[in-house]
Structures are given as C-alpha cells and as structure tokens.
Design an enzyme around this catalytic site. Sequence first.
Site, PDB file in Angstrom:
ATOM      1  N   LYS A   1       0.836  -1.207   0.000  1.00  0.00           N
ATOM      2  CA  LYS A   1       0.000   0.000   0.000  1.00  0.00           C
ATOM      3  C   LYS A   1       0.870   1.256   0.000  1.00  0.00           C
ATOM      4  O   LYS A   1       1.591   1.512   0.961  1.00  0.00           O
ATOM      5  CB  LYS A   1      -0.882   0.026   1.261  1.00  0.00           C
ATOM      6  CG  LYS A   1      -1.839   1.199   1.288  1.00  0.00           C
ATOM      7  CD  LYS A   1      -2.407   1.455   2.669  1.00  0.00           C
ATOM      8  CE  LYS A   1      -1.623   2.472   3.447  1.00  0.00           C
ATOM      9  NZ  LYS A   1      -1.643   3.831   2.862  1.00  0.00           N
TER      10      LYS A   1
ATOM     11  N   GLU B   1      10.221   1.235  10.296  1.00  0.00           N
ATOM     12  CA  GLU B   1      11.236   2.238   9.925  1.00  0.00           C
ATOM     13  C   GLU B   1      10.592   3.594  10.149  1.00  0.00           C
ATOM     14  O   GLU B   1       9.716   3.991   9.374  1.00  0.00           O
ATOM     15  CB  GLU B   1      11.644   2.065   8.460  1.00  0.00           C
ATOM     16  CG  GLU B   1      12.360   0.762   8.167  1.00  0.00           C
ATOM     17  CD  GLU B   1      13.752   0.696   8.765  1.00  0.00           C
ATOM     18  OE1 GLU B   1      14.266   1.728   9.235  1.00  0.00           O
ATOM     19  OE2 GLU B   1      14.321  -0.400   8.773  1.00  0.00           O
TER      20      GLU B   1
ATOM     21  N   GLU C   1      11.402  16.540  14.728  1.00  0.00           N
ATOM     22  CA  GLU C   1      11.764  16.205  13.351  1.00  0.00           C
ATOM     23  C   GLU C   1      11.062  17.202  12.433  1.00  0.00           C
ATOM     24  O   GLU C   1       9.834  17.232  12.370  1.00  0.00           O
ATOM     25  CB  GLU C   1      11.302  14.788  13.011  1.00  0.00           C
ATOM     26  CG  GLU C   1      11.592  14.440  11.573  1.00  0.00           C
ATOM     27  CD  GLU C   1      11.130  13.050  11.155  1.00  0.00           C
ATOM     28  OE1 GLU C   1      10.024  12.634  11.522  1.00  0.00           O
ATOM     29  OE2 GLU C   1      11.893  12.389  10.433  1.00  0.00           O
TER      30      GLU C   1
HETATM   31  P1  NAD Z   1       2.790   8.474   8.022  1.00  0.00           P
HETATM   32  O1  NAD Z   1       3.095   7.706   9.242  1.00  0.00           O
HETATM   33  O2  NAD Z   1       1.823   9.584   8.069  1.00  0.00           O
HETATM   34  O3  NAD Z   1       2.270   7.514   6.859  1.00  0.00           O
HETATM   35  C1  NAD Z   1       3.024   6.396   6.400  1.00  0.00           C
HETATM   36  C2  NAD Z   1       2.091   5.377   5.783  1.00  0.00           C
HETATM   37  O4  NAD Z   1       1.233   4.845   6.812  1.00  0.00           O
HETATM   38  C3  NAD Z   1       1.152   5.926   4.712  1.00  0.00           C
HETATM   39  O5  NAD Z   1       1.041   4.942   3.690  1.00  0.00           O
HETATM   40  C4  NAD Z   1      -0.166   6.084   5.468  1.00  0.00           C
HETATM   41  O6  NAD Z   1      -1.285   6.014   4.623  1.00  0.00           O
HETATM   42  C5  NAD Z   1      -0.128   4.900   6.417  1.00  0.00           C
HETATM   43  N1  NAD Z   1      -0.919   5.032   7.635  1.00  0.00           N
HETATM   44  C6  NAD Z   1      -1.376   6.168   8.217  1.00  0.00           C
HETATM   45  N2  NAD Z   1      -2.025   5.867   9.368  1.00  0.00           N
HETATM   46  C7  NAD Z   1      -1.967   4.520   9.510  1.00  0.00           C
HETATM   47  C8  NAD Z   1      -2.422   3.614  10.510  1.00  0.00           C
HETATM   48  N3  NAD Z   1      -3.077   4.034  11.595  1.00  0.00           N
HETATM   49  N4  NAD Z   1      -2.176   2.312  10.355  1.00  0.00           N
HETATM   50  C9  NAD Z   1      -1.474   1.869   9.274  1.00  0.00           C
HETATM   51  N5  NAD Z   1      -1.022   2.677   8.294  1.00  0.00           N
HETATM   52  C10 NAD Z   1      -1.258   3.990   8.411  1.00  0.00           C
HETATM   53  O7  NAD Z   1       4.224   8.955   7.506  1.00  0.00           O
HETATM   54  P2  NAD Z   1       4.529   9.912   6.284  1.00  0.00           P
HETATM   55  O8  NAD Z   1       4.102  11.289   6.703  1.00  0.00           O
HETATM   56  O9  NAD Z   1       4.008   9.298   5.026  1.00  0.00           O
HETATM   57  O10 NAD Z   1       6.119   9.845   6.216  1.00  0.00           O
HETATM   58  C11 NAD Z   1       6.954  10.714   6.899  1.00  0.00           C
HETATM   59  C12 NAD Z   1       7.574  10.022   8.094  1.00  0.00           C
HETATM   60  O11 NAD Z   1       8.187   8.811   7.676  1.00  0.00           O
HETATM   61  C13 NAD Z   1       8.685  10.831   8.739  1.00  0.00           C
HETATM   62  O12 NAD Z   1       8.573  10.754  10.140  1.00  0.00           O
HETATM   63  C14 NAD Z   1       9.955  10.116   8.283  1.00  0.00           C
HETATM   64  O13 NAD Z   1      11.060  10.298   9.127  1.00  0.00           O
HETATM   65  C15 NAD Z   1       9.492   8.705   8.227  1.00  0.00           C
HETATM   66  N6  NAD Z   1      10.345   7.934   7.339  1.00  0.00           N
HETATM   67  C16 NAD Z   1      11.149   6.973   7.885  1.00  0.00           C
HETATM   68  C17 NAD Z   1      12.011   6.254   7.076  1.00  0.00           C
HETATM   69  C18 NAD Z   1      12.922   5.203   7.648  1.00  0.00           C
HETATM   70  O14 NAD Z   1      13.447   4.391   6.896  1.00  0.00           O
HETATM   71  N7  NAD Z   1      13.150   5.161   8.946  1.00  0.00           N
HETATM   72  C19 NAD Z   1      12.027   6.496   5.702  1.00  0.00           C
HETATM   73  C20 NAD Z   1      11.191   7.480   5.190  1.00  0.00           C
HETATM   74  C21 NAD Z   1      10.338   8.174   6.015  1.00  0.00           C
END
Ligand code: NAD
Length: 475
Positions: free
Chosen positions: A171, A244, A375
């Site tokens: 997804k 991650e 962050e």
């Molecule tokens: P997010 O947590 O808002 O969303 C990530 C994914 O989770 C999306 O596909 C979203 O639709 C889904 N999602 C949202 N709520 C959910 C739930 N309750 N249950 C399951 N899935 C759900 O993150 P984002 O805003 O898309 O990404 C930015 C964040 O990701 C930043 O904090 C960044 O540091 C982190 N990030 C981490 C890594 C890593 O490898 N550690 C890499 C890239 C980004």
Amino acid sequence: MRFGADYAMLIDGRLETGGASFAVLNPANEQVFAHAPDASEADLDRAVAAARAAFPGWAATPMEQRRDALRAMASALVANKDDMLRLLTREQGKPHADAEGEVLGAAHWLDGAAQLDLPLIVNEDSDVRYSETRRVPIGVVGAIAPWNYPLLLAMFKVGPALLAGNTMVLKPSPFTPLTTLKFGELVKGILPPGVLNIISGGDNLGPWMTSHPGIDKISFTGSTATGKRVMQSASDTLKRVTLELGGNDPAIVMPDVDPEAIAQEIFWAAFGNSGQICIASKRVYVHADIYDRLRDAIVAYAQTIKLGDGAEQGTQLGPINNRPQYRRVLDLIRDAKAKGYRFLTGGEPHDGMGYFVPVTILDNPPEDSRIVQEEQFGPIMPLIKFASIDEVIARANASDYGLGASIWCADEDEAYAIARRIDSGIVWINETRHMSPLVPFGGHKLSGMGVEGGEHGLLEYTNAQTITRKRPKAV
Ligand code: NAD
C-alpha cells in the site's frame, strides 16, 4: 466521491480501476491531475486472499527463479524510467534529476536484493545428533510506504520479502500512490498472479491491513506516531513487525575540517528532497572554532539554490509534498519566529499556489527549541554551536530518536571514537546518507524496530525453523 480511476490496482494478477477513487494533487501547483483507486475493505480481502493462495507456490519456487523475477522487475523500471520519473515528480514534487535517481535506485534495490542469500546454520553435527536452523518465509506481508520516496521505499520491502518466498499486499501513501500503481502495471506479467498485490486507498486502509487476520507480517515505513499505532494494532494477531520510523539526525562538525570544503555537502545533507528524508541532517552541531566560517559558506551556497516546480529545468529543490506536512513545517517556522530566533535565510511564507518553503537556516537556536528537538521533515537547518566532544555527544544522544548521525572530522580515529558513542542505527563519517541494499539500516529508540537491507533485513521476512535429528546409536 468519483468512480473510476486513471491508474489501476493489481489484485490477483489483474489490473482494476473500477470502484471509488480519490484525487491526487501536484504539490507544485495544488492541481488535481489524476485519480487513484480507493480500495474498499472487500478489495483488501480479495488482495489478501490472492496473496494467501499464491503463497505455497511462490514459497516452493526455486530461489534462482525468485532472483530472476526481482531482476526482471528492476529491468522493467529501467526500461520505463522516463515515464516513471515524470510521474514521480508530478505526484511527489521532487526535481526530475532526483526523481530519476529514485527510479534507478528502486531498480538497484531490486537487483541488490536478488544477490542476497538465506543462511543455513548447523547447530550440532555429532555422533549423537544433527541439528540445523533454516529460514522459512512468513506468509503474507503487508507493506505500508510513506510519501517522501514512495517508489524506492516500497522496493526496500518488495525485493527481500519476495526473495524470501513471501507474497505481498503493498500500500502506497494516499499522497503518492501513482508510481507504485504504475509499477504494478509494469511487472504484472513477471510474477505469478497474487504474489504481489498493490492497492491504494484512504486513511482506513492502513489500519485494515494492520488488523487483518490474513496478513502475517507488517513492514511499515512512516512516522513514529503511526508506527506506534501499527504495532498496537498488529499485536492482536501477533504479526511480525518491522518499523522504519522518524529521525532527528545530528551532524557533528569537528574543528579540524575545512569548513568551505564541506559546506555544500552539509547543505545537501539537510536540504536534499527539501528536507523530507528520514535521515536528513536535522541538527547540525558545529564546533565554535569554525562555526562562523561554516555558517557563512553554507548561507552563501544557499543563495544559489533554485526552488521551484520539479518539472522545470534547473530546479534543485521542489515543494513540500502535501498540505498537512506544509502546515507542520510552517508552524515550526512560526514558532521559531515568535521565540525571536535568528534566521540566516528563509522564514518568509511563499505567496501563490504550491507548497513551497524557502531554504531556512537558523543561527544557533537553543537546544530545547522545537526546531532542534522535533523532526522538521522540511527545508530547515538549525546550525548549533558546541565547545566540547562530551557535550556534543550528550546533546546528540539526548533525543527519543536514534536513526542516523554523521561525524565530520579529519582525524579518522577521533571520528571513529565519537561514532561508537552515538546511539543510532547508522553513523556516517565524512559523508552522509550512503545506503546500499546489501547493508542493514534501521533505527534505535523511537526511530524503529528491526532493519531493512543486507542479510539482517532479509531475515526479517523469515521465521527460523530448527530441525534436529537423533543419530542412530553408534555401534
Ligand atoms: P505516516 O506515518 O503519516 O504515513 C506512512 C504510511 O502509513 C502511509 O502509507 C499512510 O497512509 C499509512 N498510515 C497512516 N495511518 C496509519 C495507521 N493508523 N495504520 C497503518 N497505516 C497507516 O508517515 P509519512 O508522513 O508518510 O512519512 C513521513 C515520516 O516517515 C517521517 O517521520 C519520516 O522520518 C518517516 N520515514 C522513515 C524512514 C525510515 O526508513 N526510517 C524512511 C522514510 C520516512
């Protein structure tokens, strides 16, 4: 609600555009340019059922054939690079050159995963007993990806999960679903039906996946707040989880470096992808002896950077990907202004359409300021002065995050000694953000659980199985 989409989901080997759809915006102009399928719970059920049905056959497929499939998917990406990079820029915002890097990186990660191998460990081989531990696939993997590197971070999961013999439901983020859906279209004929299913949807789809009884493991990349919810939800069915999550990476710049020589690298460490990188340098600690020189060199370089629509030639930094994140970044800038911190560049809101935030550099804000502690995930760099090694290590480690860190230091022994005292999953010396499909990467503390990459990452898609055999009595 609109019915019918411009891009298709891949379920059980078939492309599906029917049903409800949602709008996808170009962050450079806030215009809707496409609609993606909005999966229902029934769609998810069908995708999971297809993955379950495909699992025994795929798990029994020889490893060599699974490797070939990953390589064929990588080739499909490379062959369609130009279309993919343009689509990526439209949905994500990054400049074309960076989008090209991401598409080729995604192919490289599939090729890299294809080189990995599962270990077989012989625990005992004696007159009494033979005992071995092998690794077996877990079953159906639910993969959830974020919007900053949608295609690359999805491939971090697709490569090792499929190589290990699992099947998958993937997804993408609702902000950037299109390149991932397009990838499904490109690789449809490469994999047996049901091995890889790709579905897009709204805010309910992730929670439906993490609680779905037919999914055995969740591999999640996203924010720490969501990661906690994922783990909670997955606990009911005791799914395996790899998380991650977010970071607040420190860069530590020691007094023996040449500030002018590293200024551009430090700039890009913080501002690459407009700061929307989990391992961006988000706190830059500079030794007081060279602080002014490095500050001036970075600020001078920042004046040369072109911010704009990623599809325009010469653009070096694109917009923030989406409105909620744009608001979060502006809120951090407003807070820094209200507190009276000194801005070296940026800080002014942008007029007009598009989620543009100018390069923003702050001059030595306090350690406990929001801009240092949180962050940012946007184009903001707090430059912070330090005086002693013990002090800077304590400040670097005083964070709930522990994803990455970088040390900039001419004395390699000293750099190594500092690196060993940093509490994070990876520490770079005199470079930053170097990653490889063959190298494990993951966070300490609230930055995550488990790793991706290398053999360690591959093992996360397996269960251990030990088989012991008693030897016939020796005569
Ligand atoms: P997010 O947590 O808002 O969303 C990530 C994914 O989770 C999306 O596909 C979203 O639709 C889904 N999602 C949202 N709520 C959910 C739930 N309750 N249950 C399951 N899935 C759900 O993150 P984002 O805003 O898309 O990404 C930015 C964040 O990701 C930043 O904090 C960044 O540091 C982190 N990030 C981490 C890594 C890593 O490898 N550690 C890499 C890239 C980004």
